[in-house]
Design an enzyme around this catalytic site. Structure first.
Site, PDB file in Angstrom:
ATOM      1  N   ASP A  67     -11.182  -1.257  13.601  1.00 40.96           N
ATOM      2  CA  ASP A  67     -10.640  -1.986  12.467  1.00 40.96           C
ATOM      3  C   ASP A  67     -11.130  -1.264  11.210  1.00 40.96           C
ATOM      4  OD1 ASP A  67     -10.014  -3.685  10.407  1.00 40.96           O
ATOM      5  OD2 ASP A  67     -11.091  -5.421  11.194  1.00 40.96           O
ATOM      6  N   SER A 145       2.837   6.874   0.268  1.00 47.80           N
ATOM      7  CA  SER A 145       4.251   6.565   0.469  1.00 47.80           C
ATOM      8  C   SER A 145       5.009   6.854  -0.806  1.00 47.80           C
ATOM      9  CB  SER A 145       4.418   5.087   0.835  1.00 47.80           C
ATOM     10  OG  SER A 145       5.770   4.690   0.809  1.00 47.80           O
ATOM     11  N   TYR A 158       2.771  -3.671  -0.801  1.00 41.38           N
ATOM     12  CA  TYR A 158       2.763  -2.345  -0.184  1.00 41.38           C
ATOM     13  C   TYR A 158       2.705  -1.254  -1.256  1.00 41.38           C
ATOM     14  CZ  TYR A 158       4.116   1.462   2.944  1.00 41.38           C
ATOM     15  OH  TYR A 158       4.149   2.625   3.670  1.00 41.38           O
ATOM     16  N   LYS A 162      -0.324   1.448  -1.782  1.00 41.12           N
ATOM     17  CA  LYS A 162      -0.083   2.881  -1.599  1.00 41.12           C
ATOM     18  C   LYS A 162      -0.309   3.666  -2.889  1.00 41.12           C
ATOM     19  CE  LYS A 162       0.747   3.065   2.782  1.00 41.12           C
ATOM     20  NZ  LYS A 162      -0.159   3.797   3.690  1.00 41.12           N
TER      21      LYS A 162
END
Length: 293
Positions: A67, A145, A158, A162
């Site tokens: 993790d 990304s 997200y 990123k």
């Protein structure tokens, strides 16, 4: 363009590589490609059965359940990988999650867990592995990304995470330079992985794709092979920037001009789509450990 595999085989052979998020998708495919090119890979991820299968396909590569939000566990895994491989040349901080989240009215837990995994997880990985790749052949890669540069509705968590990954990678590049090591940031548009399919599998995301022209850069899906080929070349070259598909490289420096165009492109039906998203239960694209356990 056809990849000259013999060139990259010579460059990658013997390279000692640790990949997080290696149980599936980009991480699993990259591990297989680098093993094929003669690299020695070590794998970390959350799904032991899948990891075991990937490791078996990579010449019984060492692997650990990890993790990445647990800093102590990450340190232990990096130490074990260094011991198993006899050192470390490359670390690929690839582990990540996604789920739709409108900024207004979205599920706050999506933001919280996205930051834990995508930002703190990458930080934990780079922090632990950084000293071991601080040599003239060393390379650290943070997987960001296109969403870090061009931001779309539903992807607030997200995109924010990123963008932070991009900042970590760029900062680390300067900090590794005195040792001759290099760092890179990978930027992908949507690649054809099960993570992408799960992320787009919601009612709101489906409505967004239907309302957005098929030619839109935001929602076009690229074959995974394109991304893996870019990663192979980038790792061999220790590139500062890795992109897939090719046009992402043109968008990055033009991000300030592209954002208003992207904003206009997604306006059709957006009010109704956001309302659907606010009321639609979502799960992260990769199941996470129970924080209470």
């Amino acid at each position: 363009m056809k990849l000259d595999s013999s060139r990259w085989t010579a460059t990658l052979a013997g390279r000692r590589v640790l990949i997080t998020g290696a149980a599936r998708g980009i991480g699993a495919a990259l591990a297989a490609r680098l093993h094929e090119r003669g690299a020695r890979v070590a794998l970390a991820g959350l799904e032991p059965e899948l990891l075991s299968d990937v490791a078996a396909a990579c010449g019984t590569a060492p692997w650990w359940t990890c993790d990445v939000t647990d800093r102590g566990t990450v340190e232990d895994v990096v130490g074990s990988a260094v011991q198993e491989l006899g050192g470390l040349d490359v670390v690929v901080a690839n582990a990540g999650v996604a789920a739709q989240m409108p900024v207004l009215g979205g599920d706050p837990s999506v933001m919280e867990q996205s930051l834990r995994v995508n930002v703190l997880g990458v930080y934990n990985t780079l922090r632990a592995a950084g000293p071991h790749v601080s040599h003239e052949r060393g390379y650290a890669l943070a997987v960001s990304s296109l969403a870090a540069a061009v931001n779309a509705p539903l992807l607030g968590a997200y995109s924010a995470s990123k963008a932070a990954v991009e900042a970590l990678g760029n900062t680390l590049r300067a900090e590794l330079r005195p040792w001759g090591a290099k760092a890179g940031v990978a930027y992908f548009a949507e690649l054809d992985t099960d993570m992408t399919r799960r992320g787009f599998g919601t009612e709101a995301a489906s409505a967004m794709m239907e309302a957005t022209p098929r030619s839109s850069m935001i929602f076009g899906v690229t074959p995974l092979e394109v991304g893996i080929g870019a990663l192979e070349r980038g790792i061999a070259r220790r590139s500062r920037r890795i992109v897939a598909p090719w046009w992402v490289g043109a968008v990055l420096p033009a991000r300030m001009a592209v954002q208003p165009v992207a904003d206009r492109a997604v306006q059709r039906g957006l009010r109704d789509i956001l309302e659907v998203a606010r009321n639609e239960p979502v799960e992260l694209t990769t199941p996470q450990p129970d924080p209470e356990r």
